[in-house]
Each structure stands twice: as C-alpha cells, then as structure tokens.
Design a protein around this motif. Structure first.
Motif, PDB file in Angstrom:
ATOM      1  N   TYR A  95       0.842  -1.194   0.000  1.00 44.97           N
ATOM      2  CA  TYR A  95       0.000   0.000   0.000  1.00 44.97           C
ATOM      3  C   TYR A  95       0.877   1.244   0.000  1.00 44.97           C
ATOM      4  O   TYR A  95       1.855   1.322   0.741  1.00 44.97           O
ATOM      5  CB  TYR A  95      -0.894   0.001   1.245  1.00 44.97           C
ATOM      6  N   VAL A  96       0.519   2.219  -0.827  1.00 46.93           N
ATOM      7  CA  VAL A  96       1.246   3.483  -0.894  1.00 46.93           C
ATOM      8  C   VAL A  96       0.231   4.620  -0.786  1.00 46.93           C
ATOM      9  O   VAL A  96      -0.726   4.684  -1.560  1.00 46.93           O
ATOM     10  CB  VAL A  96       2.026   3.616  -2.222  1.00 46.93           C
ATOM     11  N   ALA A  97       0.425   5.504   0.185  1.00 48.65           N
ATOM     12  CA  ALA A  97      -0.444   6.673   0.337  1.00 48.65           C
ATOM     13  C   ALA A  97      -0.119   7.693  -0.743  1.00 48.65           C
ATOM     14  O   ALA A  97       1.038   7.893  -1.099  1.00 48.65           O
ATOM     15  CB  ALA A  97      -0.247   7.287   1.720  1.00 48.65           C
ATOM     16  N   ILE A  98      -1.163   8.340  -1.258  1.00 51.64           N
ATOM     17  CA  ILE A  98      -1.000   9.399  -2.249  1.00 51.64           C
ATOM     18  C   ILE A  98      -1.640  10.649  -1.660  1.00 51.64           C
ATOM     19  O   ILE A  98      -2.852  10.775  -1.614  1.00 51.64           O
ATOM     20  CB  ILE A  98      -1.666   9.026  -3.582  1.00 51.64           C
ATOM     21  N   GLY A  99      -0.806  11.559  -1.182  1.00 55.21           N
ATOM     22  CA  GLY A  99      -1.297  12.770  -0.538  1.00 55.21           C
ATOM     23  C   GLY A  99      -1.687  12.509   0.901  1.00 55.21           C
ATOM     24  O   GLY A  99      -1.822  11.367   1.342  1.00 55.21           O
ATOM     25  N   ASP A 100      -1.851  13.584   1.647  1.00 54.79           N
ATOM     26  CA  ASP A 100      -2.336  13.492   3.024  1.00 54.79           C
ATOM     27  C   ASP A 100      -3.030  14.792   3.378  1.00 54.79           C
ATOM     28  O   ASP A 100      -2.899  15.784   2.675  1.00 54.79           O
ATOM     29  CB  ASP A 100      -1.203  13.160   4.006  1.00 54.79           C
ATOM     30  N   VAL A 101      -3.782  14.796   4.466  1.00 52.94           N
ATOM     31  CA  VAL A 101      -4.581  15.968   4.820  1.00 52.94           C
ATOM     32  C   VAL A 101      -3.732  17.140   5.294  1.00 52.94           C
ATOM     33  O   VAL A 101      -4.215  18.263   5.344  1.00 52.94           O
ATOM     34  CB  VAL A 101      -5.656  15.634   5.879  1.00 52.94           C
ATOM     35  N   ALA A 102      -2.466  16.921   5.603  1.00 43.51           N
ATOM     36  CA  ALA A 102      -1.611  17.986   6.122  1.00 43.51           C
ATOM     37  C   ALA A 102      -0.787  18.689   5.043  1.00 43.51           C
ATOM     38  O   ALA A 102      -0.177  19.712   5.323  1.00 43.51           O
ATOM     39  CB  ALA A 102      -0.665  17.419   7.181  1.00 43.51           C
ATOM     40  N   SER A 103      -0.773  18.169   3.813  1.00 42.47           N
ATOM     41  CA  SER A 103       0.107  18.721   2.786  1.00 42.47           C
ATOM     42  C   SER A 103      -0.678  19.257   1.587  1.00 42.47           C
ATOM     43  O   SER A 103      -1.073  18.486   0.706  1.00 42.47           O
ATOM     44  CB  SER A 103       1.084  17.655   2.287  1.00 42.47           C
ATOM     45  N   ASP A 104      -0.932  20.564   1.594  1.00 46.10           N
ATOM     46  CA  ASP A 104      -1.571  21.229   0.446  1.00 46.10           C
ATOM     47  C   ASP A 104      -2.849  20.545  -0.015  1.00 46.10           C
ATOM     48  O   ASP A 104      -3.115  20.451  -1.212  1.00 46.10           O
ATOM     49  CB  ASP A 104      -0.585  21.326  -0.733  1.00 46.10           C
ATOM     50  N   ILE A 105      -3.664  20.085   0.918  1.00 47.23           N
ATOM     51  CA  ILE A 105      -4.863  19.334   0.538  1.00 47.23           C
ATOM     52  C   ILE A 105      -5.846  20.179  -0.274  1.00 47.23           C
ATOM     53  O   ILE A 105      -6.594  19.656  -1.083  1.00 47.23           O
ATOM     54  CB  ILE A 105      -5.571  18.710   1.757  1.00 47.23           C
ATOM     55  N   ASN A 106      -5.837  21.505  -0.106  1.00 45.50           N
ATOM     56  CA  ASN A 106      -6.785  22.332  -0.843  1.00 45.50           C
ATOM     57  C   ASN A 106      -6.284  22.710  -2.235  1.00 45.50           C
ATOM     58  O   ASN A 106      -6.878  23.534  -2.911  1.00 45.50           O
ATOM     59  CB  ASN A 106      -7.172  23.567  -0.039  1.00 45.50           C
TER      60      ASN A 106
END
Length: 116
Positions: free
Chosen positions: A4-15
């Motif tokens: 499994y590999v995460a793509i993006g997270d809520v803490a990094s430029d989510i908007n």
C-alpha cells in the motif's frame, strides 16, 4: 512498491491539486508495468496497492469535504462507494480519515474493507 502506498495526506496542500508519479515495481514485476504521472484533485487523498504476487491492483480515495470513500480494484473491475459514509461533526477530515491501508483489501470485491 509491492505494498500500500499513500498518495497525498490531509496535512500537505490538501486544498490544491497535486501531481504524483506512479512507479512500476522493479523489472515490471507488478500489475503496473510502466511509470506514469497523474493529478490528485484538490481536497482528495488516495492510496494504491500493487500486489505483484497475485497480479492485482487497487485504489482508494476520499475527500476532506465529502462523506464517502471510494475503492476499486482489478479484482472487482469497478470503482464504487466503500462502507458507511463519514459522519459530519464526528469524523475529523470526513471521508479522508478512512483512506488508510486497512480500508483497502484486494481479496474483497472492489477492494472495499469497511463495514456497511
């Protein structure tokens, strides 16, 4: 990776929309055979799993402004809602909270591993 590999997270430029690259498992041993780049929409985080041992691929995505998690896999062949919707006022980051490795199970239809 054959995991499994995460793509993006809520803490990094989510908007903001973000670019990401998918890199094939070494020596074309995974489901993805060639590297490619894509764009992750604003307010969305995702995850992917390239299961080379079983020749399966799955994805999961959810938004910090939406209530539903979506999964899809090469086993189920489609992308669909996965599990119960997030609860406004209870689930911080709404559906994005559930975009984690345990919510994606490639042995299940469409890769969903969340309770209905």
């Amino acid at each position: 990776a054959n995991a499994y590999v995460a793509i993006g997270d809520v803490a990094s430029d989510i908007n903001l929309a973000r670019q990401f690259a998918v890199t094939a498992v070494t020596q074309r041993a995974g489901f993805v055979k060639n590297d490619f780049e894509a764009t992750l929409s604003a307010n969305v985080i995702a995850g992917a799993f390239d299961n080379a041992a079983n020749n399966r691929f799955g994805v999961i995505a959810g938004s910090n402004k939406g209530y539903n998690v979506f999964t899809g896999s090469s086993v189920g062949g489609s992308v669909s809602q996965c599990g119960k919707p997030a609860v406004k006022g209870t689930d911080a980051d709404l559906a994005a909270k559930y975009v984690v490795t345990g919510s994606l199970e490639l042995a299940n239809a469409n890769g969903c591993n969340r309770p209905l």
